[in-house]
Scaffold this motif. Sequence first.
Motif, mmCIF file in Angstrom:
data_model
loop_
_atom_site.group_PDB
_atom_site.id
_atom_site.type_symbol
_atom_site.label_atom_id
_atom_site.label_comp_id
_atom_site.label_asym_id
_atom_site.label_seq_id
_atom_site.Cartn_x
_atom_site.Cartn_y
_atom_site.Cartn_z
ATOM 1 N N SER A 28 -9.743 -34.731 40.427
ATOM 2 C CA SER A 28 -9.002 -35.362 39.510
ATOM 3 C C SER A 28 -8.020 -36.537 40.169
ATOM 4 C CB SER A 28 -8.270 -34.693 38.595
ATOM 5 O OG SER A 28 -7.526 -33.652 39.431
ATOM 6 N N THR A 29 -8.154 -36.584 41.330
ATOM 7 C CA THR A 29 -6.986 -37.563 41.973
ATOM 8 C C THR A 29 -7.964 -38.371 43.142
ATOM 9 O OG1 THR A 29 -6.499 -35.905 43.957
ATOM 10 C CG2 THR A 29 -5.170 -36.066 41.913
ATOM 11 N N GLY A 72 -1.448 -39.834 38.144
ATOM 12 C CA GLY A 72 -2.823 -40.442 37.636
ATOM 13 C C GLY A 72 -2.471 -41.414 36.405
ATOM 14 N N GLU A 73 -3.476 -42.375 36.224
ATOM 15 C CA GLU A 73 -3.258 -43.119 35.139
ATOM 16 C C GLU A 73 -3.391 -42.529 33.710
ATOM 17 O OE1 GLU A 73 -6.079 -46.902 33.462
ATOM 18 O OE2 GLU A 73 -6.878 -45.823 35.390
ATOM 19 N N ARG A 74 -3.959 -41.368 33.655
ATOM 20 C CA ARG A 74 -3.873 -40.607 32.149
ATOM 21 C C ARG A 74 -2.571 -40.211 31.698
ATOM 22 N NH1 ARG A 74 -5.014 -34.882 32.144
ATOM 23 N NH2 ARG A 74 -5.027 -33.851 34.301
ATOM 24 N N PHE A 75 -1.533 -40.219 32.709
ATOM 25 C CA PHE A 75 -0.063 -39.746 32.486
ATOM 26 C C PHE A 75 0.616 -41.167 32.097
ATOM 27 C CE2 PHE A 75 -1.952 -36.345 35.217
ATOM 28 C CZ PHE A 75 -1.361 -35.425 34.230
ATOM 29 N N GLY A 76 0.159 -42.193 32.221
ATOM 30 C CA GLY A 76 0.894 -43.634 32.111
ATOM 31 C C GLY A 76 1.714 -43.394 30.889
ATOM 32 N N SER A 78 2.919 -41.108 29.018
ATOM 33 C CA SER A 78 3.632 -39.708 28.671
ATOM 34 C C SER A 78 5.037 -39.968 28.307
ATOM 35 C CB SER A 78 3.426 -38.840 29.797
ATOM 36 O OG SER A 78 4.313 -38.879 30.899
ATOM 37 N N ASP A 85 5.270 -34.043 34.503
ATOM 38 C CA ASP A 85 3.635 -34.041 34.124
ATOM 39 C C ASP A 85 2.864 -33.210 35.118
ATOM 40 O OD1 ASP A 85 3.899 -35.715 31.877
ATOM 41 O OD2 ASP A 85 3.851 -37.693 33.110
ATOM 42 N N GLU A 89 1.178 -29.758 34.518
ATOM 43 C CA GLU A 89 -0.340 -29.373 34.564
ATOM 44 C C GLU A 89 -0.341 -28.133 35.543
ATOM 45 O OE1 GLU A 89 -3.326 -31.438 33.694
ATOM 46 O OE2 GLU A 89 -1.813 -31.817 32.434
#
Length: 214
Positions: A28-29, A72-76, A78, A85, A89
Amino acid sequence: MITRQHAAGVTVPDTKLAREATELVRDSTSELIYHHSRRVFWFGSLQGRIRERSFDPELLYIGAMFHDLGLGERFGGSGRRFEVDSADEARRFLQGRGVPEDSIRRVWTAIALHTTPGIPEFMEPEVALVTAGVEYDVLGIGYHDISDADRAEITGLHPRPDFKRAILEAFTQGIAPKPATTFGNVKADVLERFVPGYRRVNFVDIIENSAWPE
């Protein structure tokens, strides 16, 4: 791919929890964050040995592996600090595997505070040593505490080509979408240097412009 688990007299815990954490973070990274996170475990462990602090290697490993996941981009979107974050996780990961709450708290705190200097060193060993590992790898704090041979063995296993530039770029990309989260922490320095038009929030301005009438 099988990664060597022993370097500089330190071994990654051979547990199901550690193996699953390794797999999750690798999947995931980026390679940059994966290698950095592994080095943080080794450098933190060696700093623990130098400081004569007894710690749980498995908890230190989980803290090290998850500490930058929130970049990570998916937390941008939040709206929260990337450290929180990342810590959340790790907490979800550990809760899903029945880890005791005190252990989860230590890992959460270690990750959440790893960019807040002056506090973690006075807390539980796992909290202190995640920060120590990060400070060693990113800032070079205590660089000569670890021998050239041990450092070379670790970086041979997890190289850091052009790391200074690359990690600053990763910080910028991870934090720029939520600039307000840099208030009161070191990441404001990153956006001030690399994001045109960024203006850091000033603590004095907040006090002077608060709603209080005096």
